[in-house]
Design an enzyme around this catalytic site. Structure first.
Site, PDB file in Angstrom:
ATOM      1  N   LYS A 147       1.329   6.765  -1.755  1.00 29.83           N
ATOM      2  CA  LYS A 147       0.084   7.392  -1.312  1.00 29.83           C
ATOM      3  C   LYS A 147      -0.771   7.923  -2.458  1.00 29.83           C
ATOM      4  O   LYS A 147      -2.002   7.865  -2.402  1.00 29.83           O
ATOM      5  CB  LYS A 147       0.393   8.501  -0.304  1.00 29.83           C
ATOM      6  CG  LYS A 147       1.000   7.994   0.995  1.00 29.83           C
ATOM      7  CD  LYS A 147       1.191   9.108   1.984  1.00 29.83           C
ATOM      8  CE  LYS A 147       1.758   8.614   3.308  1.00 29.83           C
ATOM      9  NZ  LYS A 147       3.125   8.127   3.206  1.00 29.83           N
ATOM     10  N   LYS A 189       3.357  15.412   2.618  1.00 28.19           N
ATOM     11  CA  LYS A 189       3.576  14.037   3.071  1.00 28.19           C
ATOM     12  C   LYS A 189       4.487  13.296   2.110  1.00 28.19           C
ATOM     13  O   LYS A 189       4.349  13.410   0.889  1.00 28.19           O
ATOM     14  CB  LYS A 189       2.247  13.267   3.122  1.00 28.19           C
ATOM     15  CG  LYS A 189       1.386  13.531   4.314  1.00 28.19           C
ATOM     16  CD  LYS A 189       0.200  12.571   4.255  1.00 28.19           C
ATOM     17  CE  LYS A 189      -0.696  12.719   5.458  1.00 28.19           C
ATOM     18  NZ  LYS A 189      -1.818  11.763   5.394  1.00 28.19           N
ATOM     19  N   HIS A 239      -7.720  11.301  14.249  1.00 27.77           N
ATOM     20  CA  HIS A 239      -7.048  10.214  13.536  1.00 27.77           C
ATOM     21  C   HIS A 239      -7.692   8.918  14.022  1.00 27.77           C
ATOM     22  O   HIS A 239      -7.431   8.459  15.130  1.00 27.77           O
ATOM     23  CB  HIS A 239      -5.555  10.235  13.849  1.00 27.77           C
ATOM     24  CG  HIS A 239      -4.770   9.154  13.189  1.00 27.77           C
ATOM     25  ND1 HIS A 239      -3.565   9.384  12.586  1.00 27.77           N
ATOM     26  CD2 HIS A 239      -5.013   7.839  13.028  1.00 27.77           C
ATOM     27  CE1 HIS A 239      -3.092   8.248  12.085  1.00 27.77           C
ATOM     28  NE2 HIS A 239      -3.962   7.299  12.359  1.00 27.77           N
ATOM     29  N   HIS A 266       3.583  14.488  14.754  1.00 26.70           N
ATOM     30  CA  HIS A 266       2.805  13.601  13.895  1.00 26.70           C
ATOM     31  C   HIS A 266       2.991  12.135  14.264  1.00 26.70           C
ATOM     32  O   HIS A 266       2.705  11.247  13.457  1.00 26.70           O
ATOM     33  CB  HIS A 266       3.140  13.815  12.418  1.00 26.70           C
ATOM     34  CG  HIS A 266       3.119  15.249  12.000  1.00 26.70           C
ATOM     35  ND1 HIS A 266       1.987  16.022  12.095  1.00 26.70           N
ATOM     36  CD2 HIS A 266       4.097  16.062  11.520  1.00 26.70           C
ATOM     37  CE1 HIS A 266       2.260  17.252  11.674  1.00 26.70           C
ATOM     38  NE2 HIS A 266       3.524  17.296  11.336  1.00 26.70           N
ATOM     39  N   ARG A 324       0.901  -3.576   7.417  1.00 25.10           N
ATOM     40  CA  ARG A 324       1.700  -4.298   8.416  1.00 25.10           C
ATOM     41  C   ARG A 324       0.935  -4.325   9.730  1.00 25.10           C
ATOM     42  O   ARG A 324      -0.152  -3.755   9.839  1.00 25.10           O
ATOM     43  CB  ARG A 324       3.030  -3.567   8.628  1.00 25.10           C
ATOM     44  CG  ARG A 324       2.833  -2.093   8.986  1.00 25.10           C
ATOM     45  CD  ARG A 324       4.114  -1.387   9.345  1.00 25.10           C
ATOM     46  NE  ARG A 324       3.997   0.062   9.347  1.00 25.10           N
ATOM     47  CZ  ARG A 324       3.482   0.792  10.319  1.00 25.10           C
ATOM     48  NH1 ARG A 324       2.990   0.203  11.383  1.00 25.10           N
ATOM     49  NH2 ARG A 324       3.431   2.114  10.230  1.00 25.10           N
TER      50      ARG A 324
END
Length: 707
Positions: A147, A189, A239, A266, A324
Site C-alpha cells: 500500500k 492497515k 467506500h 471493515h 483481482r
C-alpha cells in the site's frame, strides 16, 4: 444458479475462435487455452467454471480434504486433492497447485479472489513454469499490493491520495509518533492484502498499541507480513470503487463504480452499482482516475480501484487497488450486461478489450447481498455447521444466486463463512431494492444462523432507502437495526398449527412404515391423530416465553389463545409440499396466512414474507440450569465460536483486570480476542495454543481477586 438473463454478453463465442480484431499472435495464444486450473474453492470456483464451460474451456478443480464432496469439485471436469483443511497446507500451497496444473496439462490458472489471487510470487511462478496467470503482471500485483508503494505511484499519476504514514520504520515508537502527527482517530492497515484483514481503527492514543498488535497478528496470518501503514480516518466516508479492465495492447476502460460502504468489521455486507447520488461528472472523474491508476502500473486484466469518498463534499482519495476479480463483480455485470470472467479469459489469451469506453453502457441498478453464516445480534460472530435446510430464490432474468454450497453441505470453520451472494437488477434503485427484499424473504436457511434478516432490516431503514450510506452506517443506526423483536400472536398460532401438522405427518409416516415401507408418503395432511381435546404449546422466541392453548373442536378445526389473552381464535390449515419446501396454509379467523416451515429438533422455523421466526420448544429446566450456569458465570471465559486457539496471554496464578486480554481465537478468517469480565486471578487455563475448540468450550477459569 447463475444467470445473465436479457443482459447476456454479446461475446459468448468460444476462446478457440479468435475475434476478427485479434492479431495473428493473439489467435495463436487463444488456441492454447483449452484447459484451466481454478486455484480456489466455493462460489467463486463455481462461478468461473460456469463461464469456462460456456466458452468450451475444460476446468480442473483443486480441493482440501475438508472440501472433498464440495460443489466446486462436483462441477469441474477434473479435481485433485492438495492437502489438509488448513488453507496454509492446501489452497495456499503454490507448489502443489503448479504441480497439479502441469500434471493436468492446463495452459492457465485462474486464482479467483483471496488465497493466491494477489500473490506476487505465485504470479511469477506461473510465468516461470510457462503457465498463463489469469490476472495482472507480477510487478503490478507487487506495486499495488504494497500500500505504501501504491500510494507513491498514485501521487505521481495525479490520483488524489489520503494523508498518512507509509514509511519503512515499523517500530512502535515511530508508528506512535507518526500517529500523533496525523491525529486520532486513525486507521491502521496491513501494507499487504485486503478484505479488511489487518485493519484496525485507533480512536484514541490509549487504544493505539493494542490495535497495532492486533492488526499485525492478523496481517501476518493472512499475508505473511506484519508491516502496516497509518491513514487519517475519515469519520463518515463512503467506500466507492471503480471496476477497470486493461489488455496487453495498452487499452484500459472503466466499467463504472460500485458503492460498498455498508460494512461490519471493515468487510462488505451489501454492494450496489452504480453508487447512489453520484453525478455523471463525478462518475467520469472517478472512472478516469481509476484508468490513470491502472495505466501507471502497466495493468492487465480485471482490477478494482477503491476510493474514500467524503459523503458531504464528494471529494475522493485513492485507498487501494485490488489486483483481482472482486467478490462484488456481479453487480457490475448486471448493469453492463457483460461477463467479466469471459473478459478475463480473453485478455489473458492476448485479445484486445472487446469494447471501447464509449461502447460501454450503464443500464439500471443492481444490488448484491452477501449471505453469511453469522449471528448479527451477537456481534456478527461467524458460525460453522451444516446447512440442514437450504431453499434459495429461483434464478430469473433479474435474479442471480452465486453459491458454492448445497443443502446438507458444511460451512467449514476453516474458511470464509459466506454461504452465497444474492444479486438482483432493477430499472432503477427503488425497483432493485424492492426485488432484493422480496428475494431475501424467499431465501430460507435453517441449521445455522445467517444475516438474512439483518440485511432485510438494513434495506428497510429509511436512510439506506434514500442512499444515505457511509462506512459507519451500522454503528450509527445500531439501535434501529437491532430493535427488540416482538412476536405477533399470528406467528405463534402459525407455529402451533405447524407443530400439530408436523406431529400428524410423523404419526402417519410411522403408521405407513409399519404397514408397508414401500407405500409412498403423502405430505399434505390436516388429519388429527390421537389428539387430546385440550393442549398447551410452549415456545421461546429470543428472550420471550409464550404459551398457546389449543382446543380441538370439529375435525381439522382448532380454537387457539395466545398467552391467556384475548379471544379464542378459529384456526384451520394444511401443510403442502411445494417446490421441495413445506408450505403452511393457516386460516386464522377467516384470513389465510402462508409461510414455509421447517422443524429441526426442538426448533421450529417459520418463514413468513416479513421475516423468519425461530420458535424453540423450551428445554427442561434442570438441563437449562446446567448449560446456562457456565455461560452466565463471570469467572469463566468461553469460546464464543468454534475455532483455533491462536494465542494465550495468561498463565495459572496470573492477576488480571477487567478488560485484560486472556487469549485469541481464530475462526473463519476472523481473529477474536477474549477478555476478562472481572478483576481476579487465573485459576486454570484449560486449553493450549493450536487447540481446536467448540463453541462455548470453557477455556479459562478465574477466581475472585484476594482482598
Amino acid at each position: 444458479m447463475y444467470h445473465f438473463g436479457k443482459f447476456k454478453s454479446a461475446f459468448h463465442r468460444s476462446l478457440l475462435i479468435p475475434h476478427a480484431r485479434a492479431s495473428h499472435q493473439s489467435a495463436s495464444q487463444i488456441d492454447r487455452i483449452s484447459k484451466i486450473l481454478i486455484a480456489n474453492r466455493g462460489e467463486i470456483a463455481c462461478r468461473i467454471t460456469k463461464t469456462a464451460k460456456k466458452l468450451g474451456v475444460r476446468t480442473v478443480a483443486v480441493y482440501s480434504e475438508a472440501d472433498r464432496n464440495s460443489m466446486h469439485v462436483e462441477q469441474a471436469d477434473e479435481a485433485y486433492c492438495i492437502g489438509p483443511a488448513q488453507s496454509s497446507q492446501s489452497y495456499l500451497r503454490q507448489d502443489k497447485i503448479i504441480s497439479v496444473a502441469k500434471r493436468a496439462k492446463c495452459q492457465a490458472v485462474h486464482p479467483g479472489y483471496g488465497f493466491l489471487s494477489e500473490n506476487t510470487e505465485f504470479a511469477e511462478l506461473c510465468q516461470k513454469e510457462n503457465i498463463i496467470f489469469i490476472g495482472p503482471p507480477a510487478n503490478a500485483i507487487r506495486d499495488m499490493g504494497i500500500k505504501n508503494t501504491s500510494k507513491a505511484i498514485m501521487t505521481s499519476a495525479g490520483v488524489p491520495v489520503i494523508e498518512g504514514y507509509h514509511g519503512e520504520d515499523q517500530t512502535n515508537e515511530t508508528l506512535l509518533a507518526e500517529a500523533k502527527k496525523i491525529g486520532f482517530p486513525l486507521m491502521i492497515k496491513a501494507v499487504r492484502g485486503g478484505g479488511g484483514k489487518g485493519m484496525r481503527i485507533a480512536r484514541r492514543e490509549s487504544d493505539f498499541v493494542e490495535a497495532l498488535e492486533s492488526a499485525r497478528t492478523e496481517s501476518e496470518k493472512a499475508f505473511g507480513d506484519t508491516a502496516v501503514l497509518l491513514e487519517k480516518y475519515v469519520v463518515e466516508p463512503r467506500h466507492v470503487e471503480v471496476q477497470i479492465f486493461a489488455d496487453k495492447h495498452g487499452n484500459a476502460v472503466y466499467l463504472f463504480e460500485r458503492d460498498c460502504s455498508v460494512q461490519r468489521r471493515h468487510q462488505k455486507v451489501i454492494e450496489e452499482a452504480p453508487a447512489p447520488g453520484i453525478s455523471q461528472r463525478l462518475r467520469q472523474e472517478l472512472g478516469e482516475a481509476a484508468v490513470r491508476a491502472a495505466k501507471a502500473v502497466g495493468y492487465v486484466g480485471a482490477g478494482t480501484v477503491e476510493f474514500i469518498l467524503d459523503r458531504n463534499d464528494h471529494s475522493f482519495h485513492f485507498m487501494e487497488m485490488n489486483t483481482r476479480l472482486q467478490v462484488e463483480h456481479p453487480v457490475t455485470e448486471a448493469i453492463t450486461g457483460l461477463d467479466l470472467v469471459e473478459w478475463q479469459l480473453r485478455v489473458a489469451s492476448g485479445e484486445k478489450l472487446p469494447l471501447r469506453q464509449e461502447q460501454i453502457n450503464l443500464n439500471g441498478h443492481a444490488f448484491e447481498a452477501r449471505i453469511y453464516a453469522e449471528n448479527p445480534r451477537n456481534g456478527f460472530l461467524p458460525g460453522a455447521g451444516q446447512l440442514l435446510y437450504l431453499k434459495p430464490p429461483e434464478a430469473t432474468d433479474n435474479v442471480r444466486v452465486e453459491t458454492g454450497v448445497r443443502q446438507n453441505d458444511e460451512v467449514s470453520v476453516h474458511y470464509d463463512p459466506m454461504i452465497a451472494k444474492l444479486v438482483v437488477w432493477g430499472k432503477d434503485r427503488s425497483e432493485a431494492l424492492n426485488v432484493l427484499v422480496s428475494k431475501l424473504s424467499d431465501y430460507n436457511i435453517a441449521g445455522l444462523d445467517t444475516n438474512i434478516e439483518f440485511i432485510k432490516d438494513l434495506c428497510a431503514h429509511p436512510k439506506f432507502q434514500r442512499g444515505e450510506v457511509h462506512t459507519g452506517f451500522i454503528e450509527e443506526n445500531f439501535e434501529q437495526l437491532f430493535s427488540e423483536l416482538r412476536t405477533s400472536s399470528g406467528v405463534l398460532i402459525q407455529g402451533t398449527l405447524a407443530s400439530i401438522l408436523h406431529e400428524d405427518m410423523e404419526s402417519l409416516r410411522a403408521s405407513l412404515e409399519t404397514k408397508d415401507p414401500l407405500t409412498p408418503f403423502a405430505v399434505e395432511t390436516g388429519l388429527r391423530l390421537n389428539h387430546v381435546l385440550n393442549r398447551t404449546f410452549r415456545f421461546d422466541v429470543g428472550k420471550e416465553s409464550n404459551t398457546v392453548e389449543v382446543r380441538y373442536t370439529e375435525p381439522d378445526v382448532y380454537l387457539m389463545r395466545v398467552n391467556g389473552l384475548g379471544p379464542w381464535r378459529r384456526v384451520t390449515g394444511t401443510l403442502k409440499r411445494t417446490d421441495g419446501a413445506l408450505e403452511l396454509f393457516a386460516e386464522i379467523d377467516g384470513v389465510v396466512a402462508k409461510a414455509r416451515t421447517v422443524k429441526l429438533d426442538n426448533k421450529l422455523h417459520i418463514f413468513t414474507k416479513d421475516r423468519e421466526w425461530q420458535l424453540v420448544v423450551p428445554t427442561p429446566k434442570f438441563v437449562t440450569a446446567i448449560t446456562s450456569q457456565a455461560e452466565q458465570n463471570p469467572y469463566t471465559a468461553l469460546s464464543p465460536m468454534p475455532g483455533l486457539v491462536d494465542k494465550i496471554f495468561v498463565s495459572k496464578g496470573d492477576t488480571v483486570k477487567k478488560g485484560d486480554s486472556l487469549l485469541v481465537i481464530v475462526a473463519m478468517k476472523m481473529e477474536h480476542i477474549i477478555k476478562a469480565s472481572i478483576d481476579g486471578t487465573v485459576e486454570d487455563v484449560l486449553c493450549s495454543t493450536g487447540d481446536n475448540v467448540a463453541k462455548h468450550k470453557l477455556l479459562v477459569k478465574l477466581a475472585k481477586a484476594a482482598t
